[in-house]
Write a protein that holds these residues in place. Structure first.
Motif, mmCIF file in Angstrom:
data_model
loop_
_atom_site.group_PDB
_atom_site.id
_atom_site.type_symbol
_atom_site.label_atom_id
_atom_site.label_comp_id
_atom_site.label_asym_id
_atom_site.label_seq_id
_atom_site.Cartn_x
_atom_site.Cartn_y
_atom_site.Cartn_z
ATOM 1 N N HIS A 1 -24.152 -3.277 23.144
ATOM 2 C CA HIS A 1 -24.345 -3.506 24.578
ATOM 3 C C HIS A 1 -25.653 -2.909 25.091
ATOM 4 O O HIS A 1 -25.950 -2.973 26.296
ATOM 5 C CB HIS A 1 -23.167 -2.950 25.371
ATOM 6 N N ARG B 1 -29.594 -6.391 27.079
ATOM 7 C CA ARG B 1 -29.129 -6.949 28.344
ATOM 8 C C ARG B 1 -29.580 -8.405 28.474
ATOM 9 O O ARG B 1 -30.661 -8.766 28.006
ATOM 10 C CB ARG B 1 -29.675 -6.127 29.523
ATOM 11 N N TRP C 1 -25.029 -10.824 25.978
ATOM 12 C CA TRP C 1 -26.435 -11.208 26.043
ATOM 13 C C TRP C 1 -26.810 -12.375 25.131
ATOM 14 O O TRP C 1 -27.965 -12.801 25.135
ATOM 15 C CB TRP C 1 -27.345 -10.013 25.761
#
Length: 409
Positions: A255, A258, A287
């Protein structure tokens, strides 16, 4: 991009801001006077130039200077110069060897083109400056006819870890670039970028004998969308004609990336390159959606075992939620095609709703040799069974996804 040495580009006018004799000698080695280079040595800092820094700097096409990122006065002095910069002048900073990525990023944000350690040798400085000059001389592209001129995005996904997706991504990118050993080498070369987005286990760089330059970590830590100059600084040129973004060497959470960073990258890369090949992680993350919204073709690597086929089916359904008309090329790894299709192959084709056209035979000797030497299979063994299979895959992808015309500047 083609690889060039500084000495083969042109003569240079260099401004050196440092009193370090070792640095002065390295700069003199990289830009020898007998090749019509001119080196002007100045005071120890921009602050010491007492207001003449701006006038002096832009008389040169390259400024090499020493800087302490913790010296607020010196940082402010160079920032003032860079706020009035002439884009034809390249600024290279030399600083402490243990500089953190955060501080390096802060120096780049004020406009410094490259940040290098003080311990760098002449070969390292030559390579770094040559890369920056080559990137600066590469024509910037412009939009023409909107989406019709954009480079083609080709993600490479895998149904399971270890399926061979990195092998496919690397060799596909090199073949599309028309590099030496490629079946496309006689055709007009295309501009190709290879992005290793497998943040935790990416190893595309191993197949190309490249080391992570810290660019991906800078990308992740950057609070803003990347600009064209920043992307040029983190992409690494390879002799096969591919510009590569290596996966980060440190283990980072998935994560960390982005969606807005991915979108910003693709906005720039699609203007510059004909093909953008993306090696994806073996995971579903938020993403990846911008990638599949723009994807022109998906290469999905799997085998014909029941778990892998089921996972491949799930991935196709998921990716098509973002792009309903996404063409998919299924690549069966480490298996040979046979004239008589076994029942499990027929069942796989039924589940995947497509005929399995691309088979990469298991050739551990060639594959191991490729990894050990850091050279793609289409370079060292293009006529091997697996080399031919990878070439056919690239031909199929290029037939489905035609490259854009050369863009005007």
């Amino acid at each position: 991009m083609t690889e060039k040495n500084v000495s083969t580009l042109k003569s240079h006018s260099v401004m050196l801001v440092s009193e370090n004799e070792a640095i002065a000698q390295i700069v003199a080695d990289v830009f020898p006077a007998d090749e019509d280079n001119l080196i002007t040595e100045n005071a120890s800092s921009f602050q010491a130039l007492n207001g003449t820094a701006l006038q002096l700097a832009f008389k040169h096409d390259l400024v090499i200077f020493e800087i302490d990122p913790d010296d607020a006065g010196e940082v402010a002095a160079i920032k003032d110069v860079l706020e009035h910069r002439d884009d034809s002048t390249l600024f290279v900073a030399l600083t402490q060897n243990d500089l953190t990525i955060t501080k390096a990023r802060e120096l780049r944000k004020i406009g410094i083109d490259e940040v290098l350690p003080l311990s760098i040798d002449s070969e390292g400085l030559k390579a770094a400056v040559s890369e920056k000059i080559s990137a600066r001389s590469t024509p910037q592209t412009a939009f023409q006819n909107a989406a019709a001129t954009l480079g083609k995005v080709i993600p490479v996904a895998k149904a399971r870890g270890g399926a061979g997706a990195s092998t496919v991504a690397v060799n596909l990118a090199c073949s599309l670039a028309g590099g030496k050993g490629s079946m496309f080498r006689k055709a007009k070369k295309s501009r190709v970028a290879l992005l290793d987005f497998d943040l935790q286990f990416g190893n595309s760089n191993v197949f190309l004998d490249l080391e992570d330059n810290g660019g991906f970590m800078q990308l992740i830590e950057n609070a803003e969308k990347p600009d064209d100059r920043f992307l040029s600084s983190i992409l690494q040129e390879h002799a096969m004609g591919v510009d590569v973004l290596c996966a980060p060497a440190p283990m980072v959470p998935l994560h960390s990336m982005r969606p807005e960073i991915v979108e910003g990258m693709l906005d720039l890369l699609q203007q510059r390159y004909d093909y953008i090949v993306i090696d994806l992680p073996c995971a579903i993350v938020e993403w990846v959606e911008p990638i599949f919204k723009r994807a022109d073709q998906l290469a999905l690597v799997t085998d014909t075992t029941v778990p892998s086929v089921r996972q491949a089916r799930r991935l196709i359904d998921f990716y098509r939620e973002a792009n309903m008309t996404l063409p998919v090329e299924i690549v069966v790894s480490r298996e040979r095609n046979t004239l008589m299709r076994p029942s499990h192959v027929r069942e796989a084709e039924k589940v995947l709703e497509t005929k399995l056209r691309h088979w990469l035979p298991d050739n551990p000797k060639v594959a191991r040799n490729s990894v050990d030497l850091g050279r793609p299979i289409v370079d060292i063994k293009p006529q091997s069974d697996i080399g031919k299979a990878l070439g056919k895959l690239a031909a199929a992808v290029s037939a489905e996804v035609q490259p854009v015309a050369i863009k005007s500047t």
